[in-house]
Design a protein around this motif. Structure first.
Motif, PDB file in Angstrom:
ATOM      1  N   ALA A  18       0.833  -1.195   0.000  1.00  0.00           N
ATOM      2  CA  ALA A  18       0.000   0.000   0.000  1.00  0.00           C
ATOM      3  C   ALA A  18       0.874   1.254   0.000  1.00  0.00           C
ATOM      4  O   ALA A  18       0.581   2.232  -0.685  1.00  0.00           O
ATOM      5  CB  ALA A  18      -0.923  -0.007   1.211  1.00  0.00           C
ATOM      6  N   GLU A  19       1.943   1.216   0.763  1.00  0.00           N
ATOM      7  CA  GLU A  19       2.834   2.374   0.865  1.00  0.00           C
ATOM      8  C   GLU A  19       3.569   2.650  -0.444  1.00  0.00           C
ATOM      9  O   GLU A  19       3.923   3.793  -0.749  1.00  0.00           O
ATOM     10  CB  GLU A  19       3.846   2.140   1.986  1.00  0.00           C
ATOM     11  N   VAL A  33       3.632   8.654  10.166  1.00  0.00           N
ATOM     12  CA  VAL A  33       2.514   7.991   9.499  1.00  0.00           C
ATOM     13  C   VAL A  33       2.763   7.985   7.998  1.00  0.00           C
ATOM     14  O   VAL A  33       3.602   8.717   7.494  1.00  0.00           O
ATOM     15  CB  VAL A  33       1.174   8.696   9.811  1.00  0.00           C
ATOM     16  N   SER A  34       2.025   7.153   7.301  1.00  0.00           N
ATOM     17  CA  SER A  34       2.264   6.977   5.876  1.00  0.00           C
ATOM     18  C   SER A  34       0.958   6.925   5.104  1.00  0.00           C
ATOM     19  O   SER A  34      -0.125   6.899   5.688  1.00  0.00           O
ATOM     20  CB  SER A  34       3.028   5.668   5.646  1.00  0.00           C
ATOM     21  N   ARG A  35       1.075   6.887   3.799  1.00  0.00           N
ATOM     22  CA  ARG A  35      -0.111   6.732   2.955  1.00  0.00           C
ATOM     23  C   ARG A  35      -0.842   5.442   3.305  1.00  0.00           C
ATOM     24  O   ARG A  35      -2.063   5.366   3.251  1.00  0.00           O
ATOM     25  CB  ARG A  35       0.284   6.724   1.475  1.00  0.00           C
ATOM     26  N   ALA A  36      -0.063   4.417   3.666  1.00  0.00           N
ATOM     27  CA  ALA A  36      -0.685   3.140   4.010  1.00  0.00           C
ATOM     28  C   ALA A  36      -1.580   3.284   5.234  1.00  0.00           C
ATOM     29  O   ALA A  36      -2.670   2.717   5.283  1.00  0.00           O
ATOM     30  CB  ALA A  36       0.391   2.080   4.273  1.00  0.00           C
ATOM     31  N   ASP A  37      -1.135   4.059   6.224  1.00  0.00           N
ATOM     32  CA  ASP A  37      -1.962   4.294   7.406  1.00  0.00           C
ATOM     33  C   ASP A  37      -3.298   4.915   7.005  1.00  0.00           C
ATOM     34  O   ASP A  37      -4.360   4.509   7.492  1.00  0.00           O
ATOM     35  CB  ASP A  37      -1.250   5.243   8.383  1.00  0.00           C
ATOM     36  N   TYR A  38      -3.211   5.926   6.138  1.00  0.00           N
ATOM     37  CA  TYR A  38      -4.429   6.621   5.722  1.00  0.00           C
ATOM     38  C   TYR A  38      -5.324   5.698   4.902  1.00  0.00           C
ATOM     39  O   TYR A  38      -6.546   5.666   5.097  1.00  0.00           O
ATOM     40  CB  TYR A  38      -4.077   7.863   4.899  1.00  0.00           C
ATOM     41  N   ALA A  53       0.091  12.125   6.329  1.00  0.00           N
ATOM     42  CA  ALA A  53       0.154  10.835   5.649  1.00  0.00           C
ATOM     43  C   ALA A  53      -0.045  10.968   4.142  1.00  0.00           C
ATOM     44  O   ALA A  53       0.608  10.289   3.354  1.00  0.00           O
ATOM     45  CB  ALA A  53      -0.894   9.884   6.229  1.00  0.00           C
ATOM     46  N   THR A  54      -0.953  11.843   3.745  1.00  0.00           N
ATOM     47  CA  THR A  54      -1.263  11.983   2.325  1.00  0.00           C
ATOM     48  C   THR A  54      -0.408  13.033   1.630  1.00  0.00           C
ATOM     49  O   THR A  54      -0.297  13.037   0.401  1.00  0.00           O
ATOM     50  CB  THR A  54      -2.745  12.369   2.138  1.00  0.00           C
ATOM     51  N   GLY A  55       0.177  13.939   2.407  1.00  0.00           N
ATOM     52  CA  GLY A  55       0.957  15.016   1.812  1.00  0.00           C
ATOM     53  C   GLY A  55       0.100  16.128   1.240  1.00  0.00           C
ATOM     54  O   GLY A  55       0.600  17.000   0.532  1.00  0.00           O
ATOM     55  N   VAL A  56      -1.196  16.107   1.546  1.00  0.00           N
ATOM     56  CA  VAL A  56      -2.122  17.131   1.040  1.00  0.00           C
ATOM     57  C   VAL A  56      -2.208  18.267   2.064  1.00  0.00           C
ATOM     58  O   VAL A  56      -2.735  18.090   3.153  1.00  0.00           O
ATOM     59  CB  VAL A  56      -3.519  16.538   0.783  1.00  0.00           C
ATOM     60  N   PHE A  57      -1.654  19.397   1.714  1.00  0.00           N
ATOM     61  CA  PHE A  57      -1.642  20.581   2.575  1.00  0.00           C
ATOM     62  C   PHE A  57      -1.167  20.287   4.000  1.00  0.00           C
ATOM     63  O   PHE A  57      -1.861  20.603   4.973  1.00  0.00           O
ATOM     64  CB  PHE A  57      -3.035  21.234   2.623  1.00  0.00           C
ATOM     65  N   PRO A  58       0.020  19.691   4.148  1.00  0.00           N
ATOM     66  CA  PRO A  58       0.522  19.425   5.491  1.00  0.00           C
ATOM     67  C   PRO A  58       0.858  20.723   6.221  1.00  0.00           C
ATOM     68  O   PRO A  58       1.155  21.739   5.597  1.00  0.00           O
ATOM     69  CB  PRO A  58       1.787  18.594   5.241  1.00  0.00           C
ATOM     70  N   SER A  59       0.791  20.689   7.528  1.00  0.00           N
ATOM     71  CA  SER A  59       1.083  21.867   8.337  1.00  0.00           C
ATOM     72  C   SER A  59       2.574  22.182   8.314  1.00  0.00           C
ATOM     73  O   SER A  59       3.409  21.283   8.302  1.00  0.00           O
ATOM     74  CB  SER A  59       0.633  21.632   9.779  1.00  0.00           C
ATOM     75  N   SER A  60       2.886  23.467   8.312  1.00  0.00           N
ATOM     76  CA  SER A  60       4.291  23.880   8.391  1.00  0.00           C
ATOM     77  C   SER A  60       4.755  23.944   9.844  1.00  0.00           C
ATOM     78  O   SER A  60       5.929  24.104  10.126  1.00  0.00           O
ATOM     79  CB  SER A  60       4.478  25.251   7.726  1.00  0.00           C
TER      80      SER A  60
END
Length: 199
Positions: free
Chosen positions: A17-18, A99-104, A156-163
């Motif tokens: 998945a990852e 966390v990773s894409r697989a977690d999500y 996990a997704t990399g979509v608008f992660p917090s700075s």
């Protein structure tokens, strides 16, 4: 706890998945997982006789990992903590754990399959228990949890992660502090009573 053989298979499924570039591209099959784990398909099916059994095992494994992270963070089990300390643990772990894409993917896939969502409820439900709290405290704890949910999913997704995840964590923890203060009978106030305004 999963046996070595089962654990090997579950880790292989998570690694598959990852390896996908997007959550939407994730496809898990008995054949692909067996190959990734270095097993024959019959060897895998000894532990997981069907695709559904494999997915149930994978979700249970992921949910148990989250529960273990929370226990490690607090050094205690959920029943030995207050609702506020349980939520503090979740906020802290969700904003600091890798966390990773697989977690999500594992988490979000369970939303569409009631059988898969059961594992999350069993392992994490006790950590989010708010029995006996008033509406004000519940809403504040829920807001804090939503902050944490969004934080780890975004990472996990990399979509608008917090700075600045540390700042997000502090704001969420402040919500929990406010919930605990609002529920403290020593302050002489009730959350269901509006503050009297004097002229």
């Amino acid at each position: 706890m999963a046996s070595d053989g089962r654990m090997r298979i579950l880790e292989a499924a998570k690694a598959l998945a990852e390896s996908h570039d997007s959550v939407q591209g994730v496809t898990i099959s008995l054949e692909s997982v067996a190959q990734k784990a270095g097993l024959t398909k019959p060897g895998l099916m000894y532990h997981f006789p069907s695709k559904e059994a494999l997915m149930l095992g994978l979700v249970d494994h992921a949910a148990e990992e989250w529960a273990q992270r929370l226990c490690k963070q607090t050094g205690q089990s959920s029943q030995d903590l207050t609702s506020f300390d349980r939520h503090r643990a979740y906020v802290t772990v969700a904003t600091t754990a890798e966390v990773s894409r697989a977690d999500y993917w594992i988490f979000s896939d369970a939303l569409y399959h009631p059988k898969l969502s059961r594992a999350w409820s069993e392992h994490l439900g006790p950590w989010f228990d708010i029995t006996g709290l008033d509406d004000r405290a519940v809403s504040l704890l829920t807001a804090a949890r939503f902050c944490a949910d969004g934080a780890w999913m975004s990472e996990a997704t990399g979509v608008f992660p917090s700075s600045d995840l540390a700042a997000v964590r502090e704001h969420a923890l402040a919500l929990i502090d406010a919930a605990e203060t609002a529920s403290d009978p020593a302050d002489g106030t009730s959350d269901n009573t509006e503050t009297e305004v004097t002229e």
